[in-house]
Design a protein around this motif. Structure first.
Motif, short mmCIF file in Angstrom:
data_model
loop_
_atom_site.label_atom_id
_atom_site.label_comp_id
_atom_site.label_asym_id
_atom_site.label_seq_id
_atom_site.Cartn_x
_atom_site.Cartn_y
_atom_site.Cartn_z
N ALA A 1 0.64 -1.22 0.09
CA ALA A 1 0.03 0.03 0.09
C ALA A 1 1.04 1.17 -0.18
O ALA A 1 1.89 1.18 0.65
N LEU A 2 0.52 2.23 -0.92
CA LEU A 2 1.40 3.39 -0.90
C LEU A 2 0.74 4.34 0.25
O LEU A 2 -0.74 4.41 0.10
N GLU A 3 1.27 4.58 1.46
CA GLU A 3 0.95 5.53 2.32
C GLU A 3 1.80 6.27 2.96
O GLU A 3 2.93 6.01 3.16
N ILE A 4 1.28 7.40 3.31
CA ILE A 4 2.34 8.49 3.67
C ILE A 4 3.13 8.13 5.29
O ILE A 4 4.46 8.23 5.16
N GLU A 5 2.58 7.21 5.79
CA GLU A 5 3.17 6.69 7.10
C GLU A 5 3.88 5.38 6.64
O GLU A 5 4.55 4.83 7.56
N GLY A 6 3.86 4.89 5.50
CA GLY A 6 4.81 4.10 5.00
C GLY A 6 6.27 4.17 5.11
O GLY A 6 6.88 4.97 5.57
N LYS A 7 7.05 3.06 4.70
CA LYS A 7 8.40 2.96 4.85
C LYS A 7 9.16 3.64 3.82
O LYS A 7 8.60 3.53 2.57
N LEU A 8 10.01 4.78 3.89
CA LEU A 8 10.73 5.46 2.91
C LEU A 8 11.80 4.65 2.28
O LEU A 8 12.73 4.16 2.99
N LEU A 9 11.95 4.32 1.10
CA LEU A 9 12.95 3.44 0.58
C LEU A 9 13.71 4.30 -0.51
O LEU A 9 13.02 5.12 -1.42
N SER A 10 14.98 4.03 -0.71
CA SER A 10 15.73 4.68 -1.92
C SER A 10 15.41 3.76 -3.21
O SER A 10 14.77 2.70 -3.11
N SER A 11 15.71 4.08 -4.32
CA SER A 11 15.42 3.45 -5.48
C SER A 11 16.19 2.30 -5.43
O SER A 11 15.51 1.20 -5.79
N GLU A 12 17.24 2.12 -4.87
CA GLU A 12 18.24 0.87 -4.94
C GLU A 12 17.49 -0.05 -3.77
O GLU A 12 17.46 -1.27 -4.12
N GLU A 13 16.93 0.38 -2.76
CA GLU A 13 16.32 -0.38 -1.66
C GLU A 13 14.68 -1.01 -2.35
O GLU A 13 14.46 -2.14 -2.00
N SER B 1 7.08 9.91 0.05
CA SER B 1 7.80 10.92 0.70
C SER B 1 6.90 11.29 2.00
O SER B 1 5.77 10.68 1.90
N ARG B 2 7.32 12.05 2.73
CA ARG B 2 6.54 12.64 3.80
C ARG B 2 5.72 13.65 3.50
O ARG B 2 4.70 14.07 4.12
N MET B 3 5.98 14.21 2.23
CA MET B 3 5.12 15.29 1.68
C MET B 3 3.72 14.71 1.08
O MET B 3 3.79 13.45 0.71
N THR B 4 2.85 15.62 1.00
CA THR B 4 1.68 15.00 0.26
C THR B 4 1.33 15.33 -1.10
O THR B 4 1.76 16.57 -1.50
N PHE B 5 1.30 14.21 -2.28
CA PHE B 5 1.11 14.72 -3.54
C PHE B 5 -0.34 14.25 -4.05
O PHE B 5 -1.04 13.36 -3.41
N SER C 1 -8.20 10.56 -3.35
CA SER C 1 -7.65 11.77 -2.63
C SER C 1 -7.79 11.54 -1.33
O SER C 1 -7.16 12.47 -0.53
N GLU C 2 -8.57 10.97 -0.57
CA GLU C 2 -8.56 10.84 0.91
C GLU C 2 -7.68 9.62 1.30
O GLU C 2 -7.87 9.31 2.37
N GLY C 3 -7.02 8.99 0.57
CA GLY C 3 -6.24 7.73 0.74
C GLY C 3 -6.87 6.65 0.88
O GLY C 3 -7.78 6.06 -0.05
N LEU C 4 -6.28 5.56 1.70
CA LEU C 4 -6.90 4.18 1.85
C LEU C 4 -7.26 4.03 2.91
O LEU C 4 -6.87 4.43 4.11
N ALA C 5 -8.56 3.23 3.09
CA ALA C 5 -9.14 2.49 4.43
C ALA C 5 -8.17 1.89 5.04
O ALA C 5 -7.15 1.04 4.61
#
Length: 151
Positions: free
Chosen positions: A67-79, A120-124, A102-106
């Motif tokens: 799941a793509l979620e703002i509170e998920g894990k940040l990874l580099s491209s290599e990771e 990212s920690r930013m919102t897109f 636009s409101e995210g995932l349940a």
């Protein structure tokens, strides 16, 4: 060959987003089997719950769900490339990536996922997130192939 399914809530309306996504889909044809599923963005009461039902029904059994979620894990491209490689080695028949509306995932959907990924920690805008995800998937595959796209 790697099987990827990207489930997105909402349809791309802007031409520039469509063109960018189409470019990465084209580039990935020889690298993986990629399927993009667009689901209707709901409105009104219980919006996220209605979207959750549609998302859950689009996930094939045996898939690794991210799941793509703002509170998920940040990874580099290599990771990310390493995570994809590890997931396929562990026997997943398919990786399914979820992009909410636009409101995210349940919460129900997030709990179903075996991995939470943050871009990212930013919102897109969720439409831009699709472009960004496709580019990063392409980059990860190029890294795993040992090819020159990744700098």
């Amino acid at each position: 060959m790697l099987n990827l399914r990207v489930i997105c809530v909402g349809k791309l309306k802007e031409k520039f987003y469509k063109e960018a996504c189409d470019e990465y889909v084209k580039r990935m044809k020889s690298l993986c089997q990629l399927e993009i599923i667009e689901l209707k963005e709901e409105s009104g009461d219980h919006k996220l719950e209605k979207e959750a039902e549609a998302i859950m029904s689009a996930i094939p059994p045996g898939s690794a769900v991210w799941a793509l979620e703002i509170e998920g894990k940040l990874l580099s491209s290599e990771e990310l490339a390493e995570k994809i490689a590890e997931t396929t080695v562990m026997g997943a028949s398919r990786i399914v990536l979820l992009i909410g509306s636009s409101e995210g995932l349940a919460d129900k959907v997030k709990k179903t996922a075996s991995f939470g990924l943050s871009m990212s920690r930013m919102t897109f805008p969720h439409h831009l997130a699709r472009v960004m995800l496709l580019e990063q998937l392409y980059r990860a595959m190029m890294i795993n192939e040992g090819r020159k796209y990744h700098k």
